[in-house]
Design an enzyme around this catalytic site. Structure first.
Site, short mmCIF file in Angstrom:
data_model
loop_
_atom_site.label_atom_id
_atom_site.label_comp_id
_atom_site.label_asym_id
_atom_site.label_seq_id
_atom_site.Cartn_x
_atom_site.Cartn_y
_atom_site.Cartn_z
N GLY A 75 -8.27 -10.18 -12.22
CA GLY A 75 -7.08 -10.01 -11.80
C GLY A 75 -6.03 -8.36 -10.91
O GLY A 75 -6.04 -7.73 -10.53
N THR A 76 -7.26 -7.36 -12.13
CA THR A 76 -7.25 -6.28 -11.66
C THR A 76 -7.80 -5.63 -10.05
O THR A 76 -7.09 -4.73 -9.72
CB THR A 76 -8.05 -5.14 -12.55
OG1 THR A 76 -7.95 -5.69 -13.53
CG2 THR A 76 -7.65 -4.01 -12.56
N ASN A 155 3.29 -9.32 -19.04
CA ASN A 155 2.30 -9.61 -20.09
C ASN A 155 2.32 -9.07 -21.66
O ASN A 155 1.25 -10.19 -22.31
CB ASN A 155 0.82 -9.28 -19.76
CG ASN A 155 0.94 -7.73 -19.43
OD1 ASN A 155 1.57 -7.88 -18.48
ND2 ASN A 155 0.46 -6.77 -20.52
N GLN A 183 -0.37 -13.60 -15.89
CA GLN A 183 -0.17 -14.22 -17.27
C GLN A 183 0.62 -15.50 -16.85
O GLN A 183 1.21 -16.62 -17.69
CB GLN A 183 0.65 -13.27 -17.59
CG GLN A 183 0.46 -11.85 -18.14
CD GLN A 183 -0.24 -12.48 -19.39
OE1 GLN A 183 -0.24 -13.82 -20.34
NE2 GLN A 183 -1.29 -11.84 -19.64
N SER A 203 -5.90 -14.79 -12.45
CA SER A 203 -6.56 -14.58 -13.22
C SER A 203 -7.65 -15.16 -13.84
O SER A 203 -7.31 -15.60 -15.44
CB SER A 203 -7.01 -12.94 -13.79
OG SER A 203 -8.63 -13.16 -14.89
N GLY A 204 -8.88 -15.48 -13.82
CA GLY A 204 -9.96 -16.78 -14.37
C GLY A 204 -9.07 -17.25 -16.23
O GLY A 204 -9.07 -18.15 -16.16
N HIS A 205 -9.96 -15.70 -16.41
CA HIS A 205 -9.67 -15.76 -17.76
C HIS A 205 -8.75 -15.98 -18.67
O HIS A 205 -7.94 -15.89 -20.50
CB HIS A 205 -11.25 -14.99 -18.33
CG HIS A 205 -9.91 -13.34 -18.11
ND1 HIS A 205 -9.24 -12.69 -19.23
CD2 HIS A 205 -9.61 -12.49 -17.69
CE1 HIS A 205 -9.02 -11.53 -19.74
NE2 HIS A 205 -9.35 -11.98 -18.05
N THR A 241 -22.29 -11.08 -2.46
CA THR A 241 -22.04 -12.46 -3.35
C THR A 241 -21.82 -12.80 -3.83
O THR A 241 -21.32 -12.66 -5.17
CB THR A 241 -23.36 -11.81 -3.48
OG1 THR A 241 -24.73 -11.13 -2.71
CG2 THR A 241 -24.25 -13.19 -3.51
N CYS A 331 -2.41 2.85 -30.64
CA CYS A 331 -2.40 3.43 -31.69
C CYS A 331 -3.79 3.88 -32.05
O CYS A 331 -4.54 3.46 -32.44
CB CYS A 331 -2.71 2.33 -32.70
SG CYS A 331 -1.07 1.96 -33.31
C1 LIG Z 1 -5.07 -9.24 -17.17
C2 LIG Z 1 -4.17 -9.08 -16.14
C3 LIG Z 1 -4.46 -8.48 -16.04
C4 LIG Z 1 -5.48 -8.35 -15.53
O1 LIG Z 1 -6.39 -8.84 -15.31
P1 LIG Z 1 -8.34 -9.09 -15.05
O2 LIG Z 1 -8.59 -10.47 -14.52
O3 LIG Z 1 -8.74 -8.65 -16.89
O4 LIG Z 1 -8.39 -7.81 -14.82
C5 LIG Z 1 -3.17 -7.97 -14.49
N1 LIG Z 1 -2.36 -8.31 -14.61
C6 LIG Z 1 -2.22 -8.89 -15.86
C7 LIG Z 1 -0.68 -9.40 -15.67
C8 LIG Z 1 -2.75 -9.12 -17.03
O5 LIG Z 1 -2.33 -10.37 -17.19
#
Ligand SMILES: *Cc1c(COP(=O)(O)O)cnc(C)c1O
Length: 386
Positions: A75-76, A155, A183, A203-205, A241, A331
């Site tokens: 995602g980043t 998020n 999200q 983002s996959g995870h 790659t 925090c």
């Molecule tokens: C987690 C998140 C990202 C970043 O994604 P990564 O794959 O962890 O780099 C970007 N935007 C939102 C809204 C997210 O929740």
């Protein structure tokens, strides 16, 4: 690895468990089928076909075409690419960019970098629920506005933005529209055509796929400047790659999670509403952050009054009780500062510091939610008594 007692994972907005089906699909490409899909020999064919299949699966999830999906490291990267390259890919427009004030750091920090490098950025305020107002957006648009980026869903507080309407406005004004759907993808229904989206990050995870892989949807006809320079992978748009196992796993997770959205939403939303209902009725001075109905099925976010300087005690007590939840502030050792999202929706600083985010997945149970609410209740009471 050190032994940790069983934890209750209620932090599914930060990441999700890799789905078994995704892992199974990845295994051959982590073992026997290790060929580089860009090679010209026989060992390339299997991986190449698998990547092609994953691309099609993901495109189908969005009502897009395979040629509009570009794989990235997550995602980043997708956000950085869309914002920085998107802004210079709208010739005839200028160097003004609009992003909402509650974007993920991947967008906020990219926008700040752009500000330091000759762009003009408007950080668009949101209302008390975290919603972008169409009128406010319209009045922020200028002659030289090249790009608008508003996330599909937030998020931290789970607010779902009026993406379709924002997209329509941008379309009418000839402005590129990007949405961070990290999200949202796999959790709510998305259709890039119906929603007038030019670029979309995922983002996959965040939907049961592996970490370190994601994608950017780029509508046909938009020529993005490559962000990673090098080889000719991804149609020359994103060098490096190909992450075959990651892409294959993400493709399977995408297909499954999108197919299961309705069923999952019904289950997860029930747990969410039960959690919100219990906290609201059993803890005095609890404020629900985000929109009451326009919110992600699995998102719960509350701030609590009367805790003050002990705000960081909530996550500490939660963690001590085996609860994996997130907080709405950084925090640090000595000081706390509510997150930019909590600030943007106008939660007073004193209250904003004691913010808890619970994010629920299909794997959680009502017993876990009840246990979490009990611990939140105890923690708040203990800290208020100090
Ligand atoms: C987690 C998140 C990202 C970043 O994604 P990564 O794959 O962890 O780099 C970007 N935007 C939102 C809204 C997210 O929740």
């Amino acid at each position: 690895m050190t032994d940790i007692p069983p934890q209750i994972f209620l932090d599914n907005a930060s990441t999700t468990r890799l789905r078994k089906e995704a892992l199974d699909a990845m295994m051959p490409y982590l073992t026997e089928s290790y060929g580089n899909p860009s090679s010209s020999h026989k060992m390339a064919k299997g991986p190449r076909e698998a990547v092609k299949e994953a691309r099609k699966k993901i495109a189908d999830c969005l009502n897009a075409s395979s040629s509009e999906i570009f794989f990235t490291s997550g995602g980043t990267e997708s956000d950085n690419w869309a914002l920085k390259s998107g802004a210079v890919s709208n010739p005839g427009k200028g160097r003004h960019v609009i992003v909402s004030a509650i974007e993920h750091h991947a967008i906020i920090e990219s926008a700040k970098w752009m500000e330091r490098n000759g762009f003009d950025v408007t950080f668009l305020p949101v209302d008390e629920f975290g919603l972008v107002d169409l009128k406010t957006l319209e009045s922020a648009i200028r002659e030289d506005t090249a790009l608008v980026s508003v996330m599909t869903a937030n998020n931290e507080i789970g607010t779902i933005e009026p993406i379709k309407e924002i997209g329509a406005l941008c379309k009418e004004k000839g402005i590129l529209f990007h949405t961070d759907a990290v999200q949202a993808f796999g959790h709510i229904h998305l259709d890039v055509k119906e929603m007038n989206i030019d670029m979309l990050s995922a983002s996959g995870h965040k939907f049961g796929g592996p970490k370190g892989v994601g994608f950017l949807y780029v509508r046909k006809g938009i020529k993005l400047e490559p962000f990673m320079h090098g080889g000719a992978q991804e149609n020359g748009e994103r060098a490096g790659t190909t992450n075959v196992p990651g892409i294959v796993g993400m493709g399977v997770a995408a297909e499954l999670s999108v197919a299961e959205i309705d069923e999952d939403t019904e289950y997860i939303q029930k747990l969410r509403d039960h959690c919100i209902q219990r906290i609201s009725s059993e803890i005095e001075g609890a404020k629900l952050n985000g929109h009451p109905t326009q919110r992600l099925p699995g998102n719960v976010n509350f701030s609590f009054s009367g805790i003050g300087a002990m705000a960081c005690g909530i996550p500490m007590l939660m963690n001590g009780n085996g609860m994996c939840v997130s907080t709405g502030s950084a925090c640090a050792a000595s000081s706390t500062e509510p997150s930019h999202v909590i600030m943007a929706i106008g939660v007073p600083k004193e209250m904003g510091n004691s913010t808890i985010r619970v994010t629920i997945s299909r794997e959680n149970t009502v017993e876990e939610i009840d246990r979490a609410v009990d611990v939140i209740k105890e923690s708040v009471a203990r800290l208020r008594a100090l």
